[in-house]
Every structure is written in structure tokens, then in C-alpha cells.
Design a protein around this motif. Structure first.
Motif, short mmCIF file in Angstrom:
data_model
loop_
_atom_site.label_atom_id
_atom_site.label_comp_id
_atom_site.label_asym_id
_atom_site.label_seq_id
_atom_site.Cartn_x
_atom_site.Cartn_y
_atom_site.Cartn_z
N LEU A 191 0.84 -1.20 0.00
CA LEU A 191 0.00 0.00 0.00
C LEU A 191 0.87 1.24 0.00
N SER A 192 0.52 2.20 -0.86
CA SER A 192 1.20 3.49 -0.91
C SER A 192 0.20 4.56 -0.46
N ILE A 193 0.47 5.16 0.68
CA ILE A 193 -0.50 6.06 1.33
C ILE A 193 -0.12 7.52 1.12
N LYS A 223 -3.61 -3.77 10.03
CA LYS A 223 -4.97 -4.14 9.64
C LYS A 223 -4.99 -5.01 8.38
N PHE A 224 -4.15 -4.66 7.38
CA PHE A 224 -4.20 -5.35 6.10
C PHE A 224 -3.07 -6.36 5.91
N ASN A 225 -2.15 -6.36 6.87
CA ASN A 225 -1.01 -7.28 6.80
C ASN A 225 -0.25 -7.12 5.49
N LEU A 226 -0.08 -5.86 5.08
CA LEU A 226 0.66 -5.52 3.86
C LEU A 226 1.64 -4.40 4.17
N PRO A 227 2.84 -4.43 3.60
CA PRO A 227 3.76 -3.30 3.75
C PRO A 227 3.07 -2.01 3.34
N THR A 228 3.10 -1.02 4.23
CA THR A 228 2.36 0.22 4.02
C THR A 228 3.29 1.40 4.23
N VAL A 229 3.49 2.21 3.16
CA VAL A 229 4.48 3.27 3.24
C VAL A 229 3.92 4.59 2.71
N ASP A 230 4.65 5.64 3.00
CA ASP A 230 4.41 6.97 2.44
C ASP A 230 5.66 7.33 1.65
N ILE A 231 5.58 7.33 0.33
CA ILE A 231 6.79 7.55 -0.47
C ILE A 231 7.23 9.01 -0.47
N HIS A 232 6.35 9.91 -0.03
CA HIS A 232 6.72 11.32 0.01
C HIS A 232 7.65 11.64 1.18
N THR A 233 7.50 10.91 2.27
CA THR A 233 8.29 11.22 3.46
C THR A 233 9.21 10.08 3.87
N ASP A 234 9.15 8.98 3.13
CA ASP A 234 9.91 7.77 3.47
C ASP A 234 9.46 7.15 4.79
N SER A 235 8.23 7.51 5.22
CA SER A 235 7.70 6.94 6.46
C SER A 235 7.52 5.44 6.32
N ASN A 236 7.87 4.71 7.38
CA ASN A 236 7.68 3.28 7.45
C ASN A 236 8.44 2.54 6.34
N GLY A 237 9.55 3.11 5.95
CA GLY A 237 10.39 2.48 4.92
C GLY A 237 10.32 3.16 3.57
N GLY A 238 9.24 3.88 3.32
CA GLY A 238 9.14 4.68 2.12
C GLY A 238 9.34 3.92 0.82
N LEU A 239 9.89 4.65 -0.16
CA LEU A 239 10.04 4.12 -1.50
C LEU A 239 10.95 2.89 -1.55
N LYS A 240 12.04 2.90 -0.80
CA LYS A 240 12.97 1.77 -0.84
C LYS A 240 12.29 0.49 -0.40
N ARG A 241 11.48 0.58 0.65
CA ARG A 241 10.79 -0.61 1.13
C ARG A 241 9.73 -1.06 0.13
N LEU A 242 9.07 -0.08 -0.47
CA LEU A 242 8.03 -0.41 -1.44
C LEU A 242 8.63 -1.18 -2.63
N LEU A 243 9.73 -0.69 -3.17
CA LEU A 243 10.36 -1.36 -4.29
C LEU A 243 10.88 -2.74 -3.88
N LYS A 244 11.48 -2.82 -2.71
CA LYS A 244 11.98 -4.12 -2.24
C LYS A 244 10.85 -5.12 -2.11
N THR A 245 9.70 -4.68 -1.61
CA THR A 245 8.54 -5.55 -1.48
C THR A 245 8.12 -6.11 -2.84
N VAL A 246 8.07 -5.22 -3.83
CA VAL A 246 7.68 -5.62 -5.18
C VAL A 246 8.67 -6.62 -5.76
#
Length: 354
Positions: free
Chosen positions: A304-306, A322-345
């Protein structure tokens, strides 16, 4: 004058030799009052086989001579205009009436056929799209049918990631662009595909307004672009921006477009974007959109990208729990941000492909 406007028009032209042993041909043969004299198809795989109670032929002259047909019905898809024109001319020359459709051979683009039919003393009719009825009830309509692309089916070989959302303006374009950029920086030949005329910002590789196409043409346009990326540009991974949402309320018009892009993408994985407290859209929510995506296409929402623009205090951790999915904010790198999102993919794609 040349359009079919009632079932009686079909009956007056029966019996038919039907060109096209497929969905269109079967539909016509099942129509009340239609008598089928035979089928013809250019596909050697269909010739000689039984279809709707008839053996599919390969030669129109032979079928005309051996049957009681009055009309040759050309039920071919968009993209087969050359074959349709060939059969229409041959049928008229054999003294047969011709029934065609706006998909296979639009008469407004082939006035010479009308002239030829008149010279031979036969009728030529078209199954119309009935845009006149659209104009009657709405007050306006396109001058001609906008469905123009051939119906292709392309199964991609490299990973395709679809970026969907719970509404319009929720972060899909930004997420798509940034994911693709980060993948490029890792050394991958990543391709970024925007389905909107506003998708102009680098490093987007291609963009067009999918909403300008007939919804019937959108999947072909998406598949064709993916095919181009793979065959012409040797893509390693393709990121596709979706449009609107399958479930957003208040604006139902783009929902079909959203589905058509998803169907054309046939994605290996989906990143779902969401904007809480949206000021001018009406998203139903993450759960509903997630379920809708996974219900209509065999794929998996993996992250999820919030967009927290209207909810700065929103807890990403609570959403993730709640959703048991990596959930990030790519604008602020919160909760891992973009790097975590790409790694998840990339991790998901790696696991999926063994």
C-alpha cells in the motif's frame, strides 16, 4: 437506408452464408428467424470442422453454388478489414446480398461497395452501432464508431506491476514514476508507462490518454505497449499507472476505464494507493478496492502506498497491521518509504518466479 434496424431485416435476407466461425458468426446464426446456409473461415484450424451444425468451408463460390443462400454475412473482427472487403466484393459478384458490420467493414468508409451492389442489383446492409439512438437520448454522439484497434492478446514474459488506487488523485502517477525511477537506479531496464495525458514528467517512458480510446480498445493498447517494451526495448520490469478506481463513488464514468487498463496489464502484482480524507473525491476505501482488484483479475495486491496530504497524523503502522501488507508513504519515506516499497515488489516477483 443501408442499416439494419429491426429483426425483420435479418429475416428478409435469410438464408445466410456466414463469414467467420467465431463469436460474431454464432451470435448471428442464433438470431430468431435467421437461417444459416453455411460457414466459411480463413483459419485452416477451423476449416472442415463442425461449427453450429455446419462444416466450416474454405471457398465462398463453392458454398454459394451448393447452398440456398441469399446473403453473405461478414462477421469478422476489427483488424480484418482486408479480408472483409475481399469477401464483400466476391459475394456481390456472385449475385449475393451482403450483410456487414461497423466492426468488419463500415459502409460509410466504403461507398464504392454500395455503388457496386447497386450495379449488380443486390442489397448491401450494415449492422449499425446505432449511434443515432445515443444522440436521440443524450443529445450528442460521436460521428463514427471509436472502436478501431485490433483485438490482440499478448501474455507478457517480464514482470508487470500495476499501480491502482482507491480514487482519482490519490498518488498513482507519483508512485508509478518513483517506483520506476528507483528500479532504473538499481540498474534494471525498468519501463514506466503512464495511461494519462498528464504523465509527461521524467523518467516516464511512454504516455497516452487511455480514456480517449473506446473502452473496448484499451486492453489492446495496454498489451500492445507492453509487447513493444519487451520486444523493442528489452524491458526487465514494467510499471503501469492505473486510472481512477474500480470502486470510487460519486463519479462512475472512469470505472470501466480502470478495469480495462487492469485487464490489459494482466499484472503480476499490484501496489494500491490511497488518500485518506480526500477533499474532492469519494473513495470507498482500501479493503473494498483491494477485494475488487483481486476479484476481477488473477493478481495480488502486495503493498500500500498512502498519501497523507489530508491526514498528516494517519498511522501507517495501524494500516499495515490491519491489512497485513507493507504500508508506506513515499513522500516522506515513512515506514520504509520508496525503498521498502520497491523491495517488497521485487521480493514478491522473485518468489513468484522461483
Amino acid at each position: 437506408m443501408y442499416s439494419i434496424t429491426s429483426s425483420k431485416d435479418f429475416q428478409d435476407l435469410s438464408p445466410f452464408i456466414i463469414i467467420g466461425a467465431g463469436g460474431g458468426g454464432e451470435k448471428l446464426s442464433n438470431f430468431d428467424g435467421v437461417e444459416t446456409a453455411g460457414f466459411l473461415d480463413d483459419s485452416k484450424a477451423k476449416q472442415g470442422k463442425e461449427f453450429c451444425g455446419h462444416i466450416v468451408g474454405s471457398d465462398l463460390k463453392t458454398l454459394v453454388e451448393e447452398s440456398n443462400s441469399k446473403t453473405v454475412a461478414i462477421m469478422l473482427p476489427i483488424g480484418a478489414e482486408g479480408a472483409a472487403l475481399k469477401y464483400a466484393v466476391q459475394a456481390i459478384d456472385l449475385g449475393q446480398n451482403v450483410l456487414t458490420s461497423f466492426r468488419s467493414l463500415p459502409l460509410e468508409e466504403n461507398p464504392s461497395l454500395i455503388k457496386f451492389a447497386n450495379q449488380k442489383g443486390v442489397q448491401i446492409k450494415q449492422i449499425s452501432s446505432r449511434l443515432d439512438n445515443v444522440e436521440k437520448v443524450i443529445g450528442t454522439a460521436p460521428e463514427k464508431v471509436t472502436e478501431v484497434l485490433p483485438k490482440i492478446t499478448y501474455h507478457h514474459k517480464k514482470p508487470v506491476i500495476f499501480i491502482g488506487g482507491t480514487s482519482q488523485e490519490c498518488g498513482k502517477r507519483t508512485t508509478t514514476r518513483n517506483l520506476g525511477k528507483a528500479a532504473k537506479e538499481l540498474g534494471l531496464n525498468a519501463k514506466i508507462f503512464s495511461t494519462d495525458e498528464m504523465g509527461l514528467q521524467p523518467p516516464t517512458d511512454i504516455n497516452f490518454r487511455a480514456g480517449s480510446l473506446s473502452v473496448m480498445d484499451v486492453p489492446s493498447a495496454i498489451m500492445g505497449t507492453v509487447k513493444y517494451f519487451e520486444e523493442e526495448e528489452d524491458a526487465d520490469i514494467i510499471f503501469i499507472e492505473g486510472q481512477s478506481s474500480l470502486t470510487e463513488t460519486g463519479n462512475p464514468h472512469p470505472k470501466g476505464l480502470s478495469a480495462a487498463i487492469l485487464f490489459g496489464a494482466m499484472p503480476d502484482a499490484v501496489v494500491l494507493c490511497h488518500r485518506e480524507n480526500h477533499p474532492f473525491r469519494e473513495p470507498v476505501g482500501i479493503s473494498t478496492e483491494l477485494n475488487a482488484i483481486e476479484a476481477v483479475e488473477p493478481t495480488k495486491v502486495v503493498a500500500l502506498s498512502i498519501n497523507k496530504r489530508n491526514a498528516p497524523d494517519l498511522s501507517l503502522e495501524n494500516i499495515e497491521s490491519k491489512f497485513n501488507l507493507p504500508t508506506v508513504d513515499i513522500h516522506t519515506d515513512s515506514n520504509g518509504g520508496l525503498k521498502r516499497l520497491l523491495k517488497t515488489v521485487l521480493d514478491y516477483i522473485g518468489e513468484k518466479n522461483g
